[in-house]
Write an enzyme that holds these catalytic residues in place. Structure first.
Site, PDB file in Angstrom:
ATOM      1  N   ASP A 177       0.834  -1.215   0.000  1.00 57.98           N
ATOM      2  CA  ASP A 177       0.000   0.000   0.000  1.00 57.98           C
ATOM      3  C   ASP A 177       0.866   1.261   0.000  1.00 57.98           C
ATOM      4  OD1 ASP A 177      -1.917   1.935   0.434  1.00 57.98           O
ATOM      5  OD2 ASP A 177      -2.941   0.855   2.030  1.00 57.98           O
ATOM      6  N   HIS A 214     -10.122  -1.189  -7.149  1.00 56.27           N
ATOM      7  CA  HIS A 214      -9.757   0.009  -6.380  1.00 56.27           C
ATOM      8  C   HIS A 214      -8.817   0.911  -7.165  1.00 56.27           C
ATOM      9  CE1 HIS A 214      -8.988   2.535  -2.924  1.00 56.27           C
ATOM     10  NE2 HIS A 214      -7.691   2.308  -3.006  1.00 56.27           N
TER      11      HIS A 214
END
Ligand code: HEM
Length: 399
Positions: free
Chosen positions: A214, A307
């Protein structure tokens, strides 16, 4: 050592802030490196410069631990009180970040391990009202609109003042949070405290608690992009030149449900593989995602509902810095976990850079099945203190 003879009143602390010529700060990166090289054997002794054009803690590589504290100004707190708070915090931060105890520090030994400590201060919308400076509030500094995905808990939403305190050691963070909070407790009350952590591997992208890599697509510090997209140029609010903004969203993860899907389903949800962070169709983390690529049946390799496809900027002006932290708190009775992401975004303009992306994700994002925003707060991050003698926010109060 701490000077325990120093009277610890607001006024006496404020006197410390008297004149002194502003000197240009040195670059964070260069100075950190010097300090790091000197302390190669003990990173607990590393220091990050406090003075500079910008506050530290934005273009600083995120440390392993960070605590975010949101404060409310007590009723009746006025402009002079706020300047008093900022003066105390400036003095505390200038000392603690350099490994020196704060004035009247009751645990001076803890201050001797700064561990790369940074202390970053932010102002919420309410501060401008309390200070009687509504015209100086940036137009984008307002609570975000309500999104259909939100289940906001007031206990994690809004605040008049923010402290972001980051360091490589949790003890250092806890000490700094305590010193700065107790020094101003007559004027503010703590609204929330949010603790976060990241992987220790320096220079590598962190993993969140869903297991994903991330933070791959981001804005590198000390680049033209960072100057244009993160640091304010003072065009709309001259006092803000060198500052920025911060959106803090507390996003809960439903890890029990996430555990039920396999690696392929996870990759389709995100548009990247968990194993190495590579985009679908690519082979390595930093490969450029190809959102146009289709397979032999004409089906997009990166699903448009994923996403990253939804979050990807539609134009350059939709980019921002992400600097999030994991959280993993004690669960409520009957639950087995309370985990998620302290999502942090920094940008010049929340309305034009962050909001369109957040709106798109709120409309649709495959990840939304497993994630729920439960807290939300926005802050302006004032510029740095150029040198000894200044105080955080002086540009606002003396412009
Ligand atoms: C718990 C919630 C979230 C999780 C677990 C999550 C996770 C991730 C992961 C793993 C990536 C891919 C790697 C990377 O580029 O960093 C990513 C990309 C990204 N995320 Fe999130 N994210 C969350 C919420 C958000 C929110 C709220 C926003 C903004 C409103 C956002 C904006 C972005 C952007 C802009 C990218 C880069 C997209 C690209 O251009 O490829 N994310 N996120």
């Amino acid at each position: 050592m701490a000077d325990r003879t120093q009277p610890h009143s607001r006024l006496s602390r404020r006197r410390l802030l008297g004149g002194g010529a502003a000197v240009a700060g040195i670059g964070w990166g260069a100075a950190t490196l010097t300090s790091h090289e000197q302390n190669r054997s003990d990173p607990g002794l590393d220091t990050t410069p406090f003075h500079g054009t910008h506050q530290a803690g934005i273009d600083t590589e995120p440390q392993e631990y960070a605590t975010f504290v949101g404060f409310d100004l007590k009723p009746g707190t006025d402009r002079e009180d706020i300047i008093g708070i900022l003066g105390i915090w400036t003095d505390d931060a200038a000392r603690l970040t350099q490994g020196e105890p704060a004035l009247a520090d009751t645990e001076p030994e803890l201050a001797r391990r700064p561990a790369g400590l940074t202390i970053t201060v932010g102002f919420g919308p309410g501060l401008f009202t309390a200070a009687g400076l509504p015209d100086k509030r940036p137009s984008w500094l307002h609570a975000l609109p309500a999104f259909p995905i939100d289940q906001l808990d007031p206990a994690y939403t809004g605040a008049d003042l923010l402290l972001q305190i980051g360091a490589r050691e949790a003890t250092t963070v806890a000490h700094a949070v305590r010193v700065l909070s107790k020094d101003v407790r007559s004027l503010v009350s703590v609204r929330w405290v949010q603790r976060g952590f990241r992987n220790a591997s320096k220079g590598r992208t962190m993993r969140n608690l869903m297991g994903q890599v991330d933070g791959t697509v981001n804005i590198a510090p000390h680049t033209v992009d960072f100057d244009q997209l993160v640091w304010d140029d003072g065009a709309a609010q001259p006092w803000l030149a060198g500052g920025t903004s911060m959106v803090l969203r507390r996003i809960a993860m439903r890890l029990d449900a996430w555990d039920e899907i396999d690696a392929e389903a996870r990759a389709i949800t995100l548009g990247r593989r968990d194993s190495d962070g590579a985009p679908l169709g690519g082979t390595a983390e930093f490969d450029e995602p190809d959102f146009q690529a289709v397979d032999q049946y004409g089906i997009p390799v990166i699903p448009p509902s994923s996403h990253i496809a939804r979050a990807h900027h539609r134009h350059d002006g939709e980019r921002f810095l992400r600097r999030g932290y994991n959280y993993d708190d004690p669960p409520a009775p009957g639950q087995i976990s309370d985990s998620g992401l302290l999502f942090v975004a920094c940008q010049r303009d929340i309305d034009t850079q962050f909001l369109p992306v957040q709106q798109r994700l709120a409309e649709f994002d495959a990840l939304n099945i497993w994630t729920t925003p439960i807290g939300s707060a926005v802050f302006v991050i004032p510029p740095g203190v150029p040198g000894p003698g200044g105080y955080l926010g002086r540009q606002l109060f003396e412009s």
